[in-house]
Design an enzyme around this catalytic site. Structure first.
Site, PDB file in Angstrom:
ATOM      1  CE  LYS A  42      -7.876 -37.749 -12.303  1.00 42.99           C
ATOM      2  NZ  LYS A  42      -8.291 -36.498 -12.378  1.00 42.99           N
ATOM      3  NE  ARG A 117      -9.933 -36.182 -18.423  1.00 41.08           N
ATOM      4  CZ  ARG A 117      -8.553 -37.203 -17.884  1.00 41.08           C
ATOM      5  NH1 ARG A 117      -9.142 -38.078 -17.545  1.00 41.08           N
ATOM      6  NH2 ARG A 117      -7.680 -36.203 -17.591  1.00 41.08           N
ATOM      7  NE  ARG A 153       0.691 -33.034 -11.730  1.00 36.08           N
ATOM      8  CZ  ARG A 153      -0.240 -33.575 -12.037  1.00 36.08           C
ATOM      9  NH1 ARG A 153      -0.866 -34.144 -11.363  1.00 36.08           N
ATOM     10  NH2 ARG A 153      -0.984 -33.307 -13.386  1.00 36.08           N
ATOM     11  NE  ARG A 186       0.843 -34.393 -16.644  1.00 35.98           N
ATOM     12  CZ  ARG A 186       0.178 -35.017 -15.695  1.00 35.98           C
ATOM     13  NH1 ARG A 186      -0.663 -36.307 -15.164  1.00 35.98           N
ATOM     14  NH2 ARG A 186      -1.283 -34.454 -16.391  1.00 35.98           N
ATOM     15  NE  ARG A 197      -4.027 -30.816 -17.024  1.00 32.32           N
ATOM     16  CZ  ARG A 197      -3.017 -31.534 -16.622  1.00 32.32           C
ATOM     17  NH1 ARG A 197      -2.208 -30.452 -16.748  1.00 32.32           N
ATOM     18  NH2 ARG A 197      -3.198 -32.669 -16.053  1.00 32.32           N
TER      19      ARG A 197
END
Ligand code: ADP
Length: 246
Positions: A42, A117, A153, A186, A197
């Site tokens: 996204k 969300r 990532r 992160r 998540r």
């Protein structure tokens, strides 16, 4: 845009190259909402859309993370929630997005990444936008691919660019290829938090998708293809809707 002046009481409570944008005579704002699981791309797509249509990219995750980094009141309030990978309250998020959408740079539109969300947030966004057009795009990526992506990532601690590294990545020898900064994970991309998540996404996403599915402006794009192809599919959907609006 934004019909956000005065939050309604119920809210305050609580390898394909994109063709250039087709700009109709009076196209109206490009209000785009991107939904999809964490790691679906996204953010990458939002950056491209923001550039293509000259509209701001509003990432609720990034707003919250920068508040945590800056140690603001908001940051202190949400730090634990972010670290756990849980959701910040609907009231807080709605107020935050409402305020952001009221800023003048959203007059030509926006790309919203990370909100809504929950169905409560989706309903609040409908009220904020009123009659203004809204284009909702779901970027679909299966769980297995998400877990693989999150493992590689990294974000540069200097230029903040999110990028993916090779499996054999060594943080001490491989700096950010764009600015030489450090590539770090992160904090909420640690494997346990990613699992949480994803579970949170699975719990809340289906009703949000159902909230939008019957709308003509809703589209599903396959996120398991090259980012350029995803971008082309997303832009094609947006441009088609804008042409129809004329
Ligand atoms: P992801 O990669 O999980 O999509 P984001 O950058 O969008 O990550 O969000 C990071 C975190 O910020 C989430 O795990 C959640 O704690 C919080 N957050 C962001 N947007 C919202 C929202 N709309 N509602 C509740 N919490 C949110």
């Amino acid at each position: 845009m934004a019909q956000c002046r005065g939050v309604p009481p119920e809210i305050s409570h609580n390898d394909q190259v994109m063709s250039p944008p087709i700009v109709p005579d009076s196209p109206g704002p490009v209000n785009v909402v991107l939904i999809g699981p964490p790691g679906s791309g996204k953010g990458t797509q939002a950056v491209r859309l923001a550039e293509r249509y000259s509209i701001p990219h509003i990432s609720t995750g990034e707003i919250l993370r920068s508040a945590v980094r800056a140690g603001t009141d908001l940051g202190r309030q949400v730090a634990d929630t972010l670290a756990k990978g849980s959701l910040v309250s609907d009231d807080l998020m709605t107020a935050l997005v409402c305020a952001r959408l009221s800023e003048p740079d959203t007059a030509a539109g926006f790309v919203l990444d990370g909100f809504p969300r929950t169905v409560t947030q989706a309903a609040a966004l409908d009220r904020m936008l009123g009659q203004a057009p809204m284009i909702v795009i779901l970027i679909e990526v299966p769980d297995g691919e998400i877990v693989r992506r999150m493992g590689t990532r990294r974000v540069c601690d200097s230029c903040r660019l999110t990028q993916s590294v090779a499996d054999a990545f060594h943080p001490d020898t491989e700096p950010c290829p764009y600015c030489g900064g450090n590539l770090v994970r992160r904090p909420d991309d640690e494997p346990d938090t990613v699992r949480h998540r994803l579970a949170t996404y699975a719990q809340y996403a289906t009703p949000v998708i159902e909230h939008y599915r019957s709308r003509l402006s809703f589209a599903v794009v396959d996120g398991v293809q090259h980012a350029d192809k995803v971008a082309a599919a997303v832009a094609e959907h947006i441009d088609r809707l804008r042409l129809q609006r004329q």
